[in-house]
Design an enzyme around this catalytic site. Structure first.
Site, PDB file in Angstrom:
ATOM      1  N   ASP A  16       0.855  -1.178   0.000  1.00 15.88           N
ATOM      2  CA  ASP A  16       0.000   0.000   0.000  1.00 15.88           C
ATOM      3  C   ASP A  16       0.895   1.233   0.000  1.00 15.88           C
ATOM      4  OD1 ASP A  16      -2.377   1.672   0.562  1.00 15.88           O
ATOM      5  OD2 ASP A  16      -1.461   1.860   2.549  1.00 15.88           O
ATOM      6  N   ASP A  18      -0.210   5.302   0.683  1.00 14.20           N
ATOM      7  CA  ASP A  18      -0.441   6.333   1.697  1.00 14.20           C
ATOM      8  C   ASP A  18      -0.676   5.687   3.059  1.00 14.20           C
ATOM      9  OD1 ASP A  18      -0.786   8.788   2.875  1.00 14.20           O
ATOM     10  OD2 ASP A  18      -2.288   9.476   1.462  1.00 14.20           O
ATOM     11  N   ASP A 214      -1.660  -0.328   6.045  1.00 13.32           N
ATOM     12  CA  ASP A 214      -2.020   0.230   7.350  1.00 13.32           C
ATOM     13  C   ASP A 214      -3.514   0.182   7.634  1.00 13.32           C
ATOM     14  OD1 ASP A 214      -2.288   2.319   5.264  1.00 13.32           O
ATOM     15  OD2 ASP A 214      -2.922   3.587   6.933  1.00 13.32           O
TER      16      ASP A 214
END
Length: 332
Positions: A16, A18, A214
């Site tokens: 991932d 951001d 995240d």
């Protein structure tokens, strides 16, 4: 039996962006160095993003500007996954009404389909991705074809888009408008659905890739939907409290503070009991105590296993070391 390296278990790393590699225009400390080390060890890297508004080349350029080595071929976007879904559902050369940027239109064309901007009887599908320029007229054109029975694919269903000004309407907000106007549901290509991760894995030639992210509701849930192992990092929006309360579909196999863990041992990163920490269930809560341990993330790995097993997220410290670790995790 020795504990194998994490990368010995996985033949690619699907990252991932951001919250995992960067925060907007700021690189996350140690991310670039950790990714470089993964490359040195010979493991392919793919950057996986729900953003359908930018081309892979633009995403790679942004990463390079932050000090992260990246090529366009290493970027997998929800626009690419959406184009693949379209190719599987409609005939080659068919017209596709594009609601989104020119980058999305380019992916549609690369899939052997014909991107158009106005509704007509020969439009076989509608593809919808985020664009700051999407207006009522664009939604009206899409509405006509969706109501007429065209295949409808959304790049993602993210309700909001994180920006430096705060959370703004994302593609999911525009999808909701068409859902209300048509009574239809789109096929979604991006996280937390499986197509985007499958596209990324295939581009790396990987059979057992590791998803790293995240967000539990997109990265980790998407990995589960694709049948892939996931490593959750604590550098973005995911919190220790959210991990304790995670539903089964949003529970990662591994947990780490940041990307530096990618070169660690798999057993040390797996969620489960960790040496030096003891957690027991006391009625509706968990009590954590230390046998000399100090590592707060190790405590969180132990707590997650106990919370998921006993169905409780209430934790109290049994000694000062546990109290300090819980405070560090925001669980005091």
């Amino acid at each position: 039996m020795s504990d194998p390296a994490l990368l010995a278990r996985h033949d690619a790393v699907l990252l991932d962006l951001d919250g995992t590699v960067y925060h907007g225009a700021r690189p996350i400390p140690s991310a670039a160095e950790s990714i470089a080390r993964v490359r040195e060890l010979g493991t392919p890297v793919r950057f996986v993003t729900n953003n359908a508004s930018k081309s892979p080349g633009a995403v790679a350029a942004h990463l390079r500007g932050l000090g992260v080595a990246a090529e366009a071929a290493e970027v997998s976007t929800s626009a690419q996954a959406a184009a693949r879904l379209l190719r599987e559902r409609i005939a080659p050369g068919a017209a596709v009404l594009v609601v989104g940027t020119e980058a999305l239109a380019a992916e549609v064309e690369a899939a052997g389909l014909r991107p158009v901007r106005q509704a007509s009887d020969d439009v076989a599908a509608v593809v919808q991705g985020h664009s700051p320029d999407t207006a009522w007229a664009d939604l009206a054109e899409a509405c006509l074809r969706i109501r007429a029975g065209a295949v409808w694919v959304a790049c993602n269903a993210d309700a909001t888009l994180p920006t430096e000004r705060g959370q703004l309407p994302g593609n999911g907000a525009m999808v909701a408008a068409l859902r209300a106007a048509t009574g239809r549901e789109p096929d979604v290509a991006g996280k937390p659905r499986a197509p985007l991760f499958r596209t990324a894995a295939e581009s790396a030639g990987a059979r057992a890739p590791l998803v790293v992210g995240d967000r539990l509701d997109t990265d980790i849930e998407g990995a589960a939907a694709a049948g892939l192992a996931a490593l959750a990092v604590l550098t973005g929006v995911g919190t220790p409290a959210a991990l304790l309360a995670a539903e089964p579909a949003q529970r990662p196999r591994y947990l780490a503070a940041d990307l530096s863990a990618l070169t660690g041992k798999s057993g040390e990163l797996e969620i489960g009991p960790r040496p030096g920490w003891r957690v027991r269930a006391d009625g509706p809560e968990l009590t954590a105590t230390s046998d000399g341990a100090r590592d707060a993330v190790d405590l969180l790995r132990t707590l997650c296993a106990a919370a998921w097993r006993h169905g409780t997220t209430r934790v109290r410290p049994g000694d000062d070391h546990a109290g300090a670790a819980l405070a560090e995790l925001g669980l005091a």
